[in-house]
Design an enzyme around this catalytic site. Structure first.
Site, short mmCIF file in Angstrom:
data_model
loop_
_atom_site.label_atom_id
_atom_site.label_comp_id
_atom_site.label_asym_id
_atom_site.label_seq_id
_atom_site.Cartn_x
_atom_site.Cartn_y
_atom_site.Cartn_z
N ASP A 148 -3.03 -6.64 -8.40
CA ASP A 148 -3.16 -7.64 -7.33
C ASP A 148 -3.93 -8.86 -7.84
OD1 ASP A 148 -5.35 -5.79 -7.44
OD2 ASP A 148 -6.07 -6.53 -5.51
N HIS A 203 0.85 -1.18 0.00
CA HIS A 203 0.00 0.00 0.00
C HIS A 203 0.90 1.24 0.00
CE1 HIS A 203 -3.78 -2.10 1.84
NE2 HIS A 203 -3.72 -2.23 0.52
N GLY A 219 -1.97 -1.56 -8.61
CA GLY A 219 -3.07 -2.12 -7.81
C GLY A 219 -4.45 -1.70 -8.25
N ARG A 264 -7.46 -15.34 0.37
CA ARG A 264 -8.27 -16.51 0.05
C ARG A 264 -7.54 -17.44 -0.92
NH1 ARG A 264 -12.21 -13.96 -1.95
NH2 ARG A 264 -13.17 -13.53 0.07
N ASP A 305 -1.39 -1.38 4.80
CA ASP A 305 -1.62 -0.39 5.83
C ASP A 305 -2.98 -0.70 6.45
OD1 ASP A 305 -2.08 1.79 7.44
OD2 ASP A 305 -1.48 3.27 5.95
N LYS A 333 5.01 1.53 1.15
CA LYS A 333 6.02 1.38 0.10
C LYS A 333 7.43 1.69 0.61
CE LYS A 333 3.27 1.97 -4.14
NZ LYS A 333 2.34 0.98 -3.75
N HIS A 369 -8.47 3.14 -3.37
CA HIS A 369 -7.89 2.75 -4.65
C HIS A 369 -6.82 1.66 -4.49
CE1 HIS A 369 -4.84 5.60 -3.20
NE2 HIS A 369 -4.01 4.94 -3.98
N THR A 389 3.48 0.26 -9.55
CA THR A 389 4.24 1.32 -8.88
C THR A 389 5.27 0.74 -7.94
OG1 THR A 389 2.29 2.74 -9.03
CG2 THR A 389 4.03 3.44 -7.53
N ASP A 395 -6.92 -4.79 -2.27
CA ASP A 395 -7.54 -5.41 -1.11
C ASP A 395 -6.92 -6.78 -0.90
OD1 ASP A 395 -9.26 -6.17 0.95
OD2 ASP A 395 -10.81 -6.82 -0.44
#
Length: 135
Positions: free
Chosen positions: A74, A22, A69, A110, A94, A26, A101, A50, A104
């Protein structure tokens, strides 16, 4: 005993690790990568856009960059877990100030559980993951 999903063997024998962070974490991931640069340089690294760019520019690591992301990077990494193409993921998140944005962790958590792939979410577990993969 630490067990890690070891796929690295199908193609070239390289251990493959994904790195995600996040925005607020970073800098922590960059510091972590500097501290573990010699070990990480032995791995095939994958990262969201990024984060991957920062790892390339700030640390000098070779990274297979996926989308950022917010654009689904992700999810691309999750797909690699589903295809048994990753040995582990470091996702420094975080937990207190994640932005809408940002990726997750729920879907990655999962899919990693389904495929028995190691997922580290903080610096302590990331260290264990990297050291465990080295053994």
């Amino acid at each position: 005993m630490l067990t890690v999903n070891s796929l690295a063997n199908a193609t070239d024998g390289m251990t493959r690790v994904a790195l995600i962070a996040h925005d607020e974490t970073k800098p922590d991931l960059i510091d972590f990568a500097r501290e573990h640069e010699s070990q990480l340089s032995e791995y095939e690294l994958v990262a969201t856009g990024t984060t991957g760019k920062r790892l390339q520019e700030d640390v000098g690591l070779e990274v297979d960059r996926k989308q950022s992301g917010p654009l689904g990077g992700d999810l691309q990494i999750g797909a690699e877990v589903a295809d048994d193409r990753l040995d582990g993921i470091v996702f420094l998140r975080d937990p207190l100030r994640a932005q809408p944005h940002e990726p997750d962790i729920s879907a990655l958590l999962r899919i990693c559980d389904v495929h028995d792939t190691a997922l580290a979410t903080n610096l302590a577990s990331a260290t264990f993951l990297i050291e465990g993969l080295a053994e």
